[in-house]
Design a protein around this motif. Structure first.
Motif, PDB file in Angstrom:
ATOM      1  N   GLN A   1     116.643 -47.429  39.114  1.00  0.00           N
ATOM      2  CA  GLN A   1     115.359 -47.265  38.461  1.00  0.00           C
ATOM      3  C   GLN A   1     115.453 -45.552  37.961  1.00  0.00           C
ATOM      4  OE1 GLN A   1     112.280 -48.106  41.372  1.00  0.00           O
ATOM      5  NE2 GLN A   1     112.876 -50.060  41.375  1.00  0.00           N
ATOM      6  N   VAL A   2     114.758 -45.388  37.154  1.00  0.00           N
ATOM      7  CA  VAL A   2     114.330 -44.106  36.572  1.00  0.00           C
ATOM      8  C   VAL A   2     112.781 -43.766  36.960  1.00  0.00           C
ATOM      9  CG1 VAL A   2     114.290 -42.284  34.652  1.00  0.00           C
ATOM     10  CG2 VAL A   2     115.827 -44.004  34.850  1.00  0.00           C
ATOM     11  N   MET A   3     112.499 -42.588  37.571  1.00  0.00           N
ATOM     12  CA  MET A   3     111.006 -42.685  38.234  1.00  0.00           C
ATOM     13  C   MET A   3     110.758 -41.035  38.023  1.00  0.00           C
ATOM     14  SD  MET A   3     111.782 -44.650  41.659  1.00  0.00           S
ATOM     15  CE  MET A   3     110.061 -44.217  42.357  1.00  0.00           C
ATOM     16  N   THR A   4     109.492 -40.771  37.985  1.00  0.00           N
ATOM     17  CA  THR A   4     108.948 -39.590  38.115  1.00  0.00           C
ATOM     18  C   THR A   4     107.805 -39.631  39.501  1.00  0.00           C
ATOM     19  OG1 THR A   4     107.099 -40.146  36.829  1.00  0.00           O
ATOM     20  CG2 THR A   4     108.573 -39.100  35.681  1.00  0.00           C
ATOM     21  N   ALA A   5     107.600 -38.362  40.181  1.00  0.00           N
ATOM     22  CA  ALA A   5     106.811 -38.126  41.196  1.00  0.00           C
ATOM     23  C   ALA A   5     106.419 -36.912  41.380  1.00  0.00           C
ATOM     24  CB  ALA A   5     107.769 -38.632  42.310  1.00  0.00           C
ATOM     25  N   GLU A   6     105.293 -36.781  42.108  1.00  0.00           N
ATOM     26  CA  GLU A   6     104.633 -35.374  42.372  1.00  0.00           C
ATOM     27  C   GLU A   6     104.312 -35.314  43.862  1.00  0.00           C
ATOM     28  OE1 GLU A   6     100.890 -32.873  40.547  1.00  0.00           O
ATOM     29  OE2 GLU A   6     100.502 -34.923  41.194  1.00  0.00           O
ATOM     30  N   TYR A   7     105.026 -34.357  44.324  1.00  0.00           N
ATOM     31  CA  TYR A   7     104.865 -34.226  45.863  1.00  0.00           C
ATOM     32  C   TYR A   7     103.889 -33.422  46.412  1.00  0.00           C
ATOM     33  CZ  TYR A   7     109.364 -36.584  45.204  1.00  0.00           C
ATOM     34  OH  TYR A   7     110.440 -37.589  44.642  1.00  0.00           O
ATOM     35  N   GLN A   8     102.969 -33.350  47.442  1.00  0.00           N
ATOM     36  CA  GLN A   8     102.128 -32.741  47.796  1.00  0.00           C
ATOM     37  C   GLN A   8     102.010 -32.190  49.243  1.00  0.00           C
ATOM     38  OE1 GLN A   8      98.498 -34.808  46.970  1.00  0.00           O
ATOM     39  NE2 GLN A   8      99.002 -36.464  48.354  1.00  0.00           N
ATOM     40  N   VAL A   9     101.332 -31.311  49.576  1.00  0.00           N
ATOM     41  CA  VAL A   9     100.763 -30.854  50.842  1.00  0.00           C
ATOM     42  C   VAL A   9      99.272 -30.951  50.762  1.00  0.00           C
ATOM     43  CG1 VAL A   9     100.809 -29.091  52.509  1.00  0.00           C
ATOM     44  CG2 VAL A   9     102.780 -29.385  51.419  1.00  0.00           C
ATOM     45  N   PRO A  10      98.722 -31.343  51.873  1.00  0.00           N
ATOM     46  CA  PRO A  10      97.423 -31.626  51.760  1.00  0.00           C
ATOM     47  C   PRO A  10      96.465 -30.469  51.796  1.00  0.00           C
ATOM     48  CG  PRO A  10      98.078 -32.491  53.858  1.00  0.00           C
ATOM     49  CD  PRO A  10      99.088 -32.005  53.245  1.00  0.00           C
ATOM     50  N   THR A  11      96.429 -29.592  50.928  1.00  0.00           N
ATOM     51  CA  THR A  11      95.968 -28.204  50.755  1.00  0.00           C
ATOM     52  C   THR A  11      95.881 -27.930  49.078  1.00  0.00           C
ATOM     53  OG1 THR A  11      95.731 -25.989  51.277  1.00  0.00           O
ATOM     54  CG2 THR A  11      97.839 -27.174  51.269  1.00  0.00           C
TER      55      THR A  11
ATOM     56  N   LEU B   1     109.725 -45.223  34.986  1.00  0.00           N
ATOM     57  CA  LEU B   1     109.771 -45.082  33.813  1.00  0.00           C
ATOM     58  C   LEU B   1     110.443 -46.166  33.106  1.00  0.00           C
ATOM     59  CD1 LEU B   1     110.148 -41.159  33.380  1.00  0.00           C
ATOM     60  CD2 LEU B   1     108.051 -42.574  32.947  1.00  0.00           C
ATOM     61  N   ASP B   2     111.650 -46.752  33.805  1.00  0.00           N
ATOM     62  CA  ASP B   2     112.547 -47.658  33.291  1.00  0.00           C
ATOM     63  C   ASP B   2     113.519 -48.210  34.632  1.00  0.00           C
ATOM     64  OD1 ASP B   2     113.916 -49.068  31.542  1.00  0.00           O
ATOM     65  OD2 ASP B   2     115.069 -47.902  30.646  1.00  0.00           O
ATOM     66  N   VAL B   3     113.743 -49.716  34.442  1.00  0.00           N
ATOM     67  CA  VAL B   3     114.584 -50.103  35.247  1.00  0.00           C
ATOM     68  C   VAL B   3     115.750 -50.551  34.833  1.00  0.00           C
ATOM     69  CG1 VAL B   3     114.515 -52.272  36.946  1.00  0.00           C
ATOM     70  CG2 VAL B   3     112.456 -51.063  36.608  1.00  0.00           C
ATOM     71  N   LEU B   4     116.840 -49.964  35.011  1.00  0.00           N
ATOM     72  CA  LEU B   4     118.154 -50.169  34.544  1.00  0.00           C
ATOM     73  C   LEU B   4     118.823 -51.544  35.094  1.00  0.00           C
ATOM     74  CD1 LEU B   4     117.434 -47.448  33.458  1.00  0.00           C
ATOM     75  CD2 LEU B   4     119.836 -46.765  33.621  1.00  0.00           C
ATOM     76  N   SER B   5     118.349 -51.718  36.266  1.00  0.00           N
ATOM     77  CA  SER B   5     118.944 -52.981  37.046  1.00  0.00           C
ATOM     78  C   SER B   5     118.060 -53.391  38.231  1.00  0.00           C
ATOM     79  CB  SER B   5     120.466 -52.612  37.565  1.00  0.00           C
ATOM     80  OG  SER B   5     120.856 -53.592  38.438  1.00  0.00           O
TER      81      SER B   5
ATOM     82  N   LEU C   1     111.717 -35.515  37.962  1.00  0.00           N
ATOM     83  CA  LEU C   1     112.062 -36.665  37.079  1.00  0.00           C
ATOM     84  C   LEU C   1     113.664 -37.092  37.787  1.00  0.00           C
ATOM     85  CD1 LEU C   1     112.468 -38.739  34.719  1.00  0.00           C
ATOM     86  CD2 LEU C   1     113.366 -36.579  33.619  1.00  0.00           C
ATOM     87  N   PHE C   2     113.843 -38.332  38.095  1.00  0.00           N
ATOM     88  CA  PHE C   2     114.888 -38.527  39.050  1.00  0.00           C
ATOM     89  C   PHE C   2     115.412 -40.115  38.793  1.00  0.00           C
ATOM     90  CE2 PHE C   2     111.269 -38.920  41.960  1.00  0.00           C
ATOM     91  CZ  PHE C   2     111.411 -40.357  42.433  1.00  0.00           C
ATOM     92  N   LEU C   3     116.413 -40.290  39.348  1.00  0.00           N
ATOM     93  CA  LEU C   3     117.026 -41.976  39.405  1.00  0.00           C
ATOM     94  C   LEU C   3     116.839 -42.213  40.822  1.00  0.00           C
ATOM     95  CD1 LEU C   3     120.013 -42.435  40.684  1.00  0.00           C
ATOM     96  CD2 LEU C   3     120.632 -41.201  38.503  1.00  0.00           C
ATOM     97  N   ARG C   4     116.534 -43.580  41.030  1.00  0.00           N
ATOM     98  CA  ARG C   4     116.818 -43.951  42.465  1.00  0.00           C
ATOM     99  C   ARG C   4     117.450 -45.149  42.331  1.00  0.00           C
ATOM    100  NH1 ARG C   4     111.363 -44.651  46.046  1.00  0.00           N
ATOM    101  NH2 ARG C   4     111.636 -42.177  46.025  1.00  0.00           N
ATOM    102  N   TYR C   5     118.595 -45.249  43.219  1.00  0.00           N
ATOM    103  CA  TYR C   5     119.467 -46.242  43.419  1.00  0.00           C
ATOM    104  C   TYR C   5     119.774 -46.606  44.853  1.00  0.00           C
ATOM    105  CZ  TYR C   5     124.316 -48.173  42.986  1.00  0.00           C
ATOM    106  OH  TYR C   5     125.422 -48.850  42.941  1.00  0.00           O
TER     107      TYR C   5
ATOM    108  N   ALA D   1     121.559 -43.815  25.031  1.00  0.00           N
ATOM    109  CA  ALA D   1     122.622 -42.909  25.099  1.00  0.00           C
ATOM    110  C   ALA D   1     122.620 -42.160  26.558  1.00  0.00           C
ATOM    111  CB  ALA D   1     122.360 -41.867  23.873  1.00  0.00           C
ATOM    112  N   ASP D   2     121.434 -42.243  27.158  1.00  0.00           N
ATOM    113  CA  ASP D   2     121.490 -41.455  28.586  1.00  0.00           C
ATOM    114  C   ASP D   2     121.813 -42.524  29.556  1.00  0.00           C
ATOM    115  OD1 ASP D   2     120.310 -39.259  27.386  1.00  0.00           O
ATOM    116  OD2 ASP D   2     118.365 -40.127  27.635  1.00  0.00           O
ATOM    117  N   LYS D   3     121.749 -43.700  29.243  1.00  0.00           N
ATOM    118  CA  LYS D   3     122.133 -44.733  30.555  1.00  0.00           C
ATOM    119  C   LYS D   3     123.451 -44.775  31.031  1.00  0.00           C
ATOM    120  CE  LYS D   3     118.350 -47.677  29.078  1.00  0.00           C
ATOM    121  NZ  LYS D   3     117.744 -48.847  28.710  1.00  0.00           N
ATOM    122  N   PRO D   4     124.517 -44.657  30.318  1.00  0.00           N
ATOM    123  CA  PRO D   4     125.968 -44.702  31.079  1.00  0.00           C
ATOM    124  C   PRO D   4     125.840 -43.275  31.794  1.00  0.00           C
ATOM    125  CG  PRO D   4     125.901 -45.077  28.587  1.00  0.00           C
ATOM    126  CD  PRO D   4     124.632 -44.884  28.789  1.00  0.00           C
TER     127      PRO D   4
END
Length: 753
Positions: free
Chosen positions: A388-398, A372-376, A407-411, A272-275
């Motif tokens: 794609q639907v992805m999750t990521a963790e962003y860091q500063v080296p400290t 998490l998922d590849v829609l196309s 949690l985001f989509l990448r197009y 139901a989320d994909k559209p």
């Protein structure tokens, strides 16, 4: 009758055109006239009324029978005497099987023979040069037709697939239910603004419930728990087997870093989320491209630091139908940066769309990521249209700056010829029961092809951040100026990493003085080992949600944060209990001066306690870019301590405009010899230590640096062993002494000047 000029006319897909390749001459016209006198229909009508599959068969038969076995014999109309009456009937020459085989073999080697080759071939086969020319023309046209049919078949299959998927989404929409109220979801009847307002209303209601609960706690009434946030995890004390040793919970024990691993709890989208995801991707792509191309007043450049920052008021006016209003309690960070990198634009797109390559490329910024998922997967064999639907963790080296989970989509989409765009946008509204402290509005990059394998990159970072506690004073200016997580850091890291990859692919790189880098395979294996070392160090000193740091008091007043890890069946790490320790502090020294001091092997004895005063000698190095500080080096410690006689030090140093690193790890000589001969570097055990150097603000003329020191030490080779008080004290003393030596060496030298 006027003389006519006979030229080859090529049959096309619908009977006429320039696709199939046989001669249409006077005989064909006579045949048409004969068919008409015999009562047949007009030949054009015949073609129009013939089914497509029969036409295809007729065309194939004609091509096979005439383009390969028959050809016009004689001279062309260009060579005829204009006063000479042309013959009414042309003679055709049927090629022999030998002639066809010879021309077929020649065609495989050279589909476009020149005049000299055609004359030589005609002499060998007993044909006229013009006959050979026409045969090759017809053959090329036939091959082109077959290729077009194959491509059309693929496109038709892809079209049918997309059509079926579209129908499936429409059917799902008719039966979709609202995740909030449980009623039917009428997506087409509401706008995105209305949808986002509904989600915002739900969030505000939950915020009211939380505040009501807090108020009830202090008034003595029944406490209502906060329904959105997961309960904080209790600080995990180190398991000490001796002594009465207590520690105060540090940054790892609060709700920012110790509240559980959010990335592991996130699941992929439902049907139901994909559209909604697809429609959001299209809107986000349009916004990103406009934001990358617009100038003032949307983007304003700072007079002091030269950074481009977003004008919030102009942004709201320019994009009134964005992904919704900024949630309550969130702060905006938006920046833009452009640069030219040494990488082909298609290779760069491939790295951004592959989560493994993307994490490796930006290992100092991205601590963890998952698809998490590849829609196309895109169309036509590339990433055009990939989603794609992805999750990521962003860091500063400290360990002092909390990481940011998203949690985001990448197009990915090809914008025009030679120009591609990759956009990220948050999907937090799909998970209303969880909080992501980093909300990504349309962010990403526009990639333009340049000559000689270069690309121009325009990077946009447009994020909204919720911070539960004040930013640490050391990093406040760096974070608020969008340097710590902003576009400038992404582009600077990309530029440096592209130079590093170019050095891996270089075939004429000189070997080290000692001659140990004798082969490209060995150099590639050594760089791969150094890459893994850098990734392990950056992930080991950051405040990831996967870590739980415990704070100790250092001898110099700095807070030393320690944590333990168990390494079992990991070929890249020694087996047993590993203790990580890190601290960050400010130095009144420019970042470049501090970087040169730490990477120089001649000054290493001034701060490296483990070298025991021995002389450090560089055995070999690999240049990693234009700056002489970007190198991977192999060092030997000439120490009187016999236990270190079989050890080498692998060190990578790197610097750009936003950060610099000096990272090293001891390696066994036999393992390093295997690597230098091109062996697999994944099985070499590493425990990296080193330094991360960041400027103390958005401008480099402030003259200060923030230095993070990190150590990873194996304290017991048995994974079931318990950590002793002595081991913790030893590591704490080691890092405190190193900090003190650095301060005395570089700051003391500055005061002497």
């Amino acid at each position: 009758m006027n003389s006519t000029r006979h030229v080859p006319f090529m049959m096309g897909r619908n009977g006429f055109g320039s696709s199939s390749g046989f001669v249409f001459g006077q005989d064909m016209q006579n045949m048409f006239q004969r068919n008409m006198f015999e009562g047949h229909h007009n030949p054009l009508d015949m073609i129009q009324n013939t089914p497509e599959h029969e036409l295809a068969k007729i065309r194939d038969d004609d091509v096979d029978s005439k383009s390969e076995s028959e050809n016009l014999e004689g001279v062309s109309g260009d060579d005829q005497d204009p006063n000479q009456r042309p013959s009414k009937k042309k003679r055709y020459h049927r090629h022999t099987q030998h002639q066809i085989q010879e021309m077929e073999a020649f065609f495989k080697e050279c589909p476009h023979p020149d005049d000299k080759q055609r004359k030589e071939l005609s002499r060998e086969l007993g044909l006229e040069p013009l006959q050979v020319k026409f045969w090759f023309q017809n053959k090329r046209t036939q091959m082109k037709t077959q290729q077009e049919r194959h491509e059309n078949s693929q496109l038709r299959a892809e079209n049918e697939k997309l059509r079926a998927e579209n129908m499936r989404y429409k059917e799902l929409l008719t039966t979709a239910s609202c995740p909030t109220c449980g009623g039917p979801a009428v997506v087409d009847d509401i706008t995105y603004d209305e949808h986002n307002l509904r989600m915002e209303n739900v969030r505000l209601k939950e915020e009211i419930d939380r505040i009501t609960g807090i108020a009830a706690k202090y008034t003595g009434k029944t406490f209502v728990p906060y329904p959105l946030a997961s309960p904080p995890m209790a600080p995990r004390n180190l398991d000490l087997s001796m002594g009465n040793f207590t520690m105060q919970p540090g940054i790892g024990g609060d709700s920012l870093c110790g509240s559980g691993d959010l990335l592991r709890s996130v699941t992929g989208p439902t049907e139901a989320d994909k559209p909604l995801i697809i429609e959001l991707a299209v809107a986000a792509m349009e916004e990103l491209i406009r934001m990358a191309q617009l100038g003032e007043p949307l983007w304003e450049r700072g007079l002091e630091d030269g950074l481009e920052a977003l004008n919030d008021d102009e942004y709201i006016r320019s994009f009134p139908r964005g992904i919704g209003p900024r949630p309550f309690g969130y702060r905006s960070e938006a920046s833009r940066e452009s640069g030219i990198v040494i990488m082909n634009h298609l290779s760069l797109v491939e790295i951004l769309m592959d989560v493994g390559q993307w994490t490796t490329m930006f290992s100092s910024i991205v601590s963890r990521a998952m698809t998490l998922d590849v829609l196309s997967t895109g169309v036509a064999g590339n990433y055009n249209g990939a989603l794609q639907v992805m999750t990521a963790e962003y860091q500063v080296p400290t360990p002092l700056v909390p990481t940011r989970e998203s949690l985001f989509l990448r197009y990915c989409k090809q914008h025009s010829e030679g120009t591609w765009a990759v956009v990220d946008v948050s999907l937090d509204h799909l998970r209303p029961g969880s909080i992501m402290r980093c909300r990504r509005r349309p962010s990403g990059c526009l990639i333009q092809e340049l000559p000689n394998g270069y690309s121009k990159v325009i990077w946009v970072e447009n994020v909204e951040v919720m911070e539960d506690k004040p930013i640490h004073s050391l990093y406040k200016d760096l974070v608020l100026s969008s340097i710590a997580f902003g576009a400038k850091r992404w582009v600077a890291t990309l530029d440096r990493q592209c130079e590093r990859l170019a050095s891996v692919l270089a075939s004429n790189m000189p070997a080290g003085d000692a001659g140990v880098l004798t082969s490209p395979e060995g150099r590639k294996s050594m760089l791969k080992l150094a890459e893994r070392m850098v990734m392990s160090f950056c992930a080991g000193v950051s405040a990831s949600t996967a870590h739980v740091w415990t704070s100790l008091a250092g001898s110099g007043g700095e807070d030393v944060r320690v944590m333990t890890k168990k390494s079992v069946d990991d070929p890249g790490r020694p087996s047993g209990i590993v203790l990580s320790a890190a601290t960050s502090f400010w130095l009144p020294v420019p970042t470049k001066k501090l970087f040169d001091f730490l990477r120089d092997e001649t000054t290493r004895t001034q701060w490296d306690i483990l070298s025991n005063g021995g002389i450090v000698q560089e055995m070999a190095h690999i240049a990693n870019g234009r700056d002489p500080g970007n190198t991977v080096a192999l060092l030997r410690v000439n120490s009187a301590n016999s236990s270190q006689s079989n050890m080498l030090i692998l060190q990578e140093s790197s610097i750009d405009t936003t950060a610099s690193f000096v990272i090293y790890a001891p390696v066994d000589i036999s393992a390093m010899n295997m690597v230098l001969s091109g062996g697999d570097a994944d099985y070499v055990a590493l425990l990296p230590s080193g330094f991360a150097i960041l400027p103390d603000g958005p401008t480099l003329n402030r003259g200060g640096s923030i230095l993070t020191v990190g150590f990873q030490i194996l304290v017991d080779s048995a994974p079931t062993a318990k950590l002793s008080l002595g081991s913790v004290a030893t590591v704490n003393n080691l890092i405190s002494c190193t900090v003190e030596r650095i301060k005395n060496s570089i700051v003391g030298a500055k005061h002497e000047l």
